[in-house]
Motif scaffolding. Structure first.
Motif, PDB file in Angstrom:
ATOM      1  N   GLY A 315      35.622  52.941  49.843  1.00  0.00           N
ATOM      2  CA  GLY A 315      35.817  51.593  49.322  1.00  0.00           C
ATOM      3  C   GLY A 315      34.937  51.338  48.120  1.00  0.00           C
ATOM      4  N   VAL A 316      35.272  50.285  47.361  1.00  0.00           N
ATOM      5  CA  VAL A 316      34.525  49.966  46.149  1.00  0.00           C
ATOM      6  C   VAL A 316      34.592  48.466  45.906  1.00  0.00           C
ATOM      7  N   ASP A 317      33.525  47.919  45.349  1.00  0.00           N
ATOM      8  CA  ASP A 317      33.539  46.517  44.951  1.00  0.00           C
ATOM      9  C   ASP A 317      32.699  46.344  43.700  1.00  0.00           C
ATOM     10  N   VAL A 318      32.927  45.214  43.011  1.00  0.00           N
ATOM     11  CA  VAL A 318      32.260  44.907  41.751  1.00  0.00           C
ATOM     12  C   VAL A 318      31.607  43.541  41.851  1.00  0.00           C
ATOM     13  N   GLY A 319      30.382  43.421  41.344  1.00  0.00           N
ATOM     14  CA  GLY A 319      29.704  42.135  41.312  1.00  0.00           C
ATOM     15  C   GLY A 319      28.363  42.254  40.627  1.00  0.00           C
ATOM     16  N   ASP A 320      27.802  41.112  40.265  1.00  0.00           N
ATOM     17  CA  ASP A 320      26.510  41.069  39.576  1.00  0.00           C
ATOM     18  C   ASP A 320      25.392  41.036  40.615  1.00  0.00           C
ATOM     19  N   VAL A 321      24.885  42.215  40.968  1.00  0.00           N
ATOM     20  CA  VAL A 321      23.913  42.336  42.054  1.00  0.00           C
ATOM     21  C   VAL A 321      22.534  41.830  41.655  1.00  0.00           C
ATOM     22  N   ASN A 322      22.111  42.066  40.413  1.00  0.00           N
ATOM     23  CA  ASN A 322      20.747  41.736  40.013  1.00  0.00           C
ATOM     24  C   ASN A 322      20.660  40.493  39.149  1.00  0.00           C
ATOM     25  N   GLY A 323      21.728  39.748  38.992  1.00  0.00           N
ATOM     26  CA  GLY A 323      21.674  38.456  38.330  1.00  0.00           C
ATOM     27  C   GLY A 323      21.508  38.503  36.831  1.00  0.00           C
ATOM     28  N   ASP A 324      21.966  39.597  36.192  1.00  0.00           N
ATOM     29  CA  ASP A 324      21.845  39.691  34.737  1.00  0.00           C
ATOM     30  C   ASP A 324      23.162  39.382  34.031  1.00  0.00           C
ATOM     31  N   SER A 325      24.146  38.860  34.791  1.00  0.00           N
ATOM     32  CA  SER A 325      25.469  38.469  34.288  1.00  0.00           C
ATOM     33  C   SER A 325      26.343  39.655  33.893  1.00  0.00           C
ATOM     34  N   THR A 498      23.121  26.287  36.665  1.00  0.00           N
ATOM     35  CA  THR A 498      22.328  25.231  37.289  1.00  0.00           C
ATOM     36  C   THR A 498      21.017  25.108  36.536  1.00  0.00           C
ATOM     37  N   ARG A 499      20.129  24.269  37.025  1.00  0.00           N
ATOM     38  CA  ARG A 499      18.823  24.123  36.378  1.00  0.00           C
ATOM     39  C   ARG A 499      17.969  25.375  36.497  1.00  0.00           C
ATOM     40  N   SER A 500      18.225  26.190  37.528  1.00  0.00           N
ATOM     41  CA  SER A 500      17.332  27.315  37.791  1.00  0.00           C
ATOM     42  C   SER A 500      17.998  28.683  37.721  1.00  0.00           C
ATOM     43  N   ARG A 501      19.339  28.740  37.609  1.00  0.00           N
ATOM     44  CA  ARG A 501      19.991  30.049  37.633  1.00  0.00           C
ATOM     45  C   ARG A 501      21.342  29.998  36.934  1.00  0.00           C
ATOM     46  N   VAL A 502      21.797  31.213  36.594  1.00  0.00           N
ATOM     47  CA  VAL A 502      23.149  31.408  36.068  1.00  0.00           C
ATOM     48  C   VAL A 502      23.845  32.393  36.995  1.00  0.00           C
ATOM     49  N   VAL A 503      25.003  32.004  37.534  1.00  0.00           N
ATOM     50  CA  VAL A 503      25.734  32.837  38.487  1.00  0.00           C
ATOM     51  C   VAL A 503      27.093  33.180  37.888  1.00  0.00           C
ATOM     52  N   THR A 504      27.391  34.479  37.825  1.00  0.00           N
ATOM     53  CA  THR A 504      28.628  34.952  37.196  1.00  0.00           C
ATOM     54  C   THR A 504      29.494  35.687  38.209  1.00  0.00           C
ATOM     55  N   ARG A 505      30.781  35.344  38.211  1.00  0.00           N
ATOM     56  CA  ARG A 505      31.747  36.036  39.069  1.00  0.00           C
ATOM     57  C   ARG A 505      33.010  36.318  38.261  1.00  0.00           C
ATOM     58  N   GLN A 506      33.760  37.335  38.681  1.00  0.00           N
ATOM     59  CA  GLN A 506      35.063  37.635  38.091  1.00  0.00           C
ATOM     60  C   GLN A 506      36.143  37.495  39.158  1.00  0.00           C
ATOM     61  N   LEU A 507      37.278  36.914  38.770  1.00  0.00           N
ATOM     62  CA  LEU A 507      38.415  36.799  39.673  1.00  0.00           C
ATOM     63  C   LEU A 507      39.301  38.022  39.466  1.00  0.00           C
ATOM     64  N   GLN A 508      39.212  38.948  40.417  1.00  0.00           N
ATOM     65  CA  GLN A 508      39.939  40.205  40.268  1.00  0.00           C
ATOM     66  C   GLN A 508      40.623  40.564  41.569  1.00  0.00           C
ATOM     67  N   SER A 509      41.815  41.125  41.458  1.00  0.00           N
ATOM     68  CA  SER A 509      42.548  41.650  42.597  1.00  0.00           C
ATOM     69  C   SER A 509      41.967  43.014  42.972  1.00  0.00           C
ATOM     70  N   GLY A 510      42.223  43.458  44.207  1.00  0.00           N
ATOM     71  CA  GLY A 510      41.761  44.777  44.628  1.00  0.00           C
ATOM     72  C   GLY A 510      40.330  44.749  45.122  1.00  0.00           C
ATOM     73  N   GLY A 511      39.751  45.938  45.263  1.00  0.00           N
ATOM     74  CA  GLY A 511      38.390  46.070  45.755  1.00  0.00           C
ATOM     75  C   GLY A 511      38.344  46.302  47.253  1.00  0.00           C
ATOM     76  N   SER A 512      37.147  46.528  47.781  1.00  0.00           N
ATOM     77  CA  SER A 512      36.908  46.890  49.171  1.00  0.00           C
ATOM     78  C   SER A 512      37.713  48.155  49.497  1.00  0.00           C
ATOM     79  N   TYR A 513      38.362  48.191  50.652  1.00  0.00           N
ATOM     80  CA  TYR A 513      39.159  49.358  51.045  1.00  0.00           C
ATOM     81  C   TYR A 513      40.514  48.870  51.542  1.00  0.00           C
ATOM     82  N   LEU A 514      41.559  49.110  50.780  1.00  0.00           N
ATOM     83  CA  LEU A 514      42.932  48.791  51.147  1.00  0.00           C
ATOM     84  C   LEU A 514      43.194  47.296  51.305  1.00  0.00           C
ATOM     85  N   SER A 515      42.307  46.437  50.830  1.00  0.00           N
ATOM     86  CA  SER A 515      42.428  45.005  51.108  1.00  0.00           C
ATOM     87  C   SER A 515      42.696  44.204  49.847  1.00  0.00           C
ATOM     88  N   SER A 516      42.973  42.899  50.039  1.00  0.00           N
ATOM     89  CA  SER A 516      43.282  42.007  48.935  1.00  0.00           C
ATOM     90  C   SER A 516      42.496  40.712  49.095  1.00  0.00           C
TER      91      SER A 516
END
Length: 564
Positions: A315-325, A498-516
């Motif tokens: 399986g595989v997934d994508v995301g901003d783990v360390n908060g650098d956008s 927000t006042r203290s952080r910037v949180v970035t996400r992407q809306l993408q299909s796929g990822g994990s293992y065989l799931s949606s």
């Protein structure tokens, strides 16, 4: 996937710290409850095992979160198997079917209701993976299912699904996903394939005197497939294969697929996790309405782990783990290979294996990982990891006494730049090991935190309801794009400030293992005294819009105002 190492082959760093003490647990009010039974989910996966060890029997099947009836509440679609030798087990063959469960919370009723028959959503074939999106732009979500054999596209018309032969690749399909790869305003389709398997010519494999499933090297690798949606070009919905024309041609034993804008240039790239072979990263160089992909995994640093080894990618997934956008990648692998975390560094497509730096190597060394999700379990603003575990050999303990077939799943919280094992928060799902496979996260009960669904080989799934009592804020974003061919805005990048952080996400299909995943973005915002946040949407196609002072702790629907 079935390659084994003895202790002499273990990396030296692991041999040195295999008995190290775990880091201190993070104080937490995080709790998950198994809500499967009370939610009236009666699905049970059929793998059709008869003792002949047909290879697909051990791979499990996927699950999708989707709003099938457009009522604002997320429904569940489970993929079923069947029998690879129907003459030996006709009862299993006739009973197996994919199942659609409608979320009844919107009607004020508890749990889910099986609506498979009335919606004609069962499909046909020995199922593996699933993707969901409105691919024909009629306002209703559609479903694509990969099979061991011809895949199937289920198009929805007035809450009834109709099977189409379009995109019916006859090979053993695994992961699949929709994305607007050429940025023309409609959704294209990517489906990856595993190996050549013929149930009429089974392989008999043994470990010593023990009969079991074969190694993947016994079977020939397959090429993957890409379909371009011609809706914008011809005015009518049609998926046409463009694998050769686009450069999507490298054979592999492909199990995992992630689609994301990995170099932040505005289009979606493809990452393919292969079993026992180098992983592949296809940079999207599309221009002038044509899809053009260039494989650049070696230069990007994601084909192999830090030891230069190709692993058994599941399986595989994508995301901003360390908060650098910037987007990072995680891949689940075989026992004694660890889950591998590739951290985005610099600009463009450049990653490094940061598994050890984030403390993940020791935590994931012995389990065999399949589904994986980067999600904010505790709503503190950073991404945690859920990892679905289960071996592929039913006699694993007889072959290696340190391993088991059923295994507890893993929950690893992101704490000050390192992951900490918080698996006990999964409750019975952790203490009662299962042979887990696919996993997907969503806030199905709309209480502000993310829940987990996990599938099991030959057994019932688990719906893990997040019952955390942390006093943290959250935000959920639903996108409404201007172009009807991609109304949900798949491929968008959303930034919450927000006042203290910037949180970035992407809306993408796929990822994990065989799931949606669902067509929604969820943000944990921490325990600040927040009331409002600013949200910037980078829409597919390049338009950027900002909404100021949106209230927290609710779902917002953001509509694009410019279709250029």
């Amino acid at each position: 996937m079935l390659r084994r190492r003895n202790i002499l082959e273990w990396p030296l760093w692991m041999a040195a710290c295999i008995s190290c003490n775990s880091p201190a647990a993070v104080p937490s009010s995080l709790r998950f409850a198994d809500a499967t039974v009370e939610s009236a989910i009666g699905f049970r996966h059929t793998n059709g095992a008869t003792g002949n060890y047909n290879y697909p029997e051990t791979f499990g099947a996927g699950v999708a979160w989707l709003d099938a009836d457009s009522d604002g509440w997320l429904d569940l679609y489970f993929i079923d198997g069947g029998s690879l030798a129907p003459d030996e087990n006709p009862a299993q063959t006739s009973a197996a079917k994919n199942r659609l469960y409608r979320n009844m919370l919107g009607d004020g009723r508890a749990g889910f209701e099986d609506v498979t028959d009335q919606t004609n959503a069962a499909g046909q074939g020995y199922g593996m993976g699933v993707a969901s999106a409105d691919v024909d732009a009629n306002g209703e979500v559609d479903i694509y299912v990969t099979n061991v054999g011809p895949n199937e596209l289920l198009l929805q018309f007035e809450q009834k699904f109709v099977g189409r032969e379009t995109a019916a690749d006859p090979r053993w399909g695994t992961a699949c996903a929709f994305s607007d790869l050429d940025r023309d305003g409609d959704l294209d389709l990517v489906a990856v394939n595993y190996v050549h398997f013929d149930p009429l010519e089974p392989h008999a494999c043994q470990r010593g005197s023990i009969q079991t499933y074969c190694d993947p090297e016994v079977y020939a690798a397959q090429t993957d497939v890409l379909y371009r949606n011609m809706l914008q070009e011809s005015g009518r919905f049609e998926l046409i294969e463009h694998s050769e024309e686009t450069g999507f041609t490298i054979p592999g034993r492909s199990l995992g697929l992630a689609i994301a804008d990995l170099d932040l240039d505005g289009d979606s790239d493809l990452y393919v996790a292969n079993d026992g072979q180098q992983n592949l990263l296809y940079r999207n160089d599309s221009a002038d309405g044509r899809i053009s992909l260039t494989e650049t995994g070696l230069a990007a640093g994601i084909q192999f782990n830090a030891d230069g080894m190709a692993e058994a990618g599941m399986g595989v997934d994508v995301g901003d783990v360390n908060g650098d956008s910037a987007p990072d990648l995680i891949v689940t692998n075989f026992s004694r290979e660890t889950n591998t975390l590739y951290q985005h560094v610099g600009k463009g497509l450049l990653f490094r294996d940061a598994t050890r730096a984030f403390g993940l190597a020791r935590l994931s060394f012995l389990p065999l990982g399949f589904g994986v999700n980067l999600f904010d379990a505790d709503l503190d603003g950073d991404l945690d990891i859920f990892s679905a575990h289960g071996h592929v050999l039913d006699k694993a303990t007889q072959i290696d006494s340190s391993l088991t077939y059923a295994q507890p799943d893993g929950l690893f919280l992101n704490h000050q730049g390192r992951f900490v094992d918080q698996s006990s928060s999964l409750g019975l799902a952790y203490s009662n090991p299962r042979v887990s496979r696919s996993s997907a996260v969503a806030d199905y009960d709309r209480d502000g935190d993310l829940d987990i669904v996990v599938t099991t080989v030959g057994g019932m799934p688990r719906l893990l309801r997040n019952d955390q009592t942390l006093r943290s804020h959250w935000l959920e974003i639903e996108l409404v794009a201007a172009r009807p061919g991609n109304r949900r805005g798949w491929g968008a990048r959303v930034v919450v400030t927000t006042r203290s952080r910037v949180v970035t996400r992407q809306l993408q299909s796929g990822g994990s293992y065989l799931s949606s995943p669902p067509g929604l973005l969820h943000f944990g915002l921490g325990d600040d005294e927040l009331e409002v946040v600013d949200v910037t949407v980078h829409w597919p196609g390049g338009i950027v819009q900002t909404w100021n002072e949106l209230s927290v702790d609710q779902r917002h629907s953001l509509q694009q105002t410019d279709a250029r």
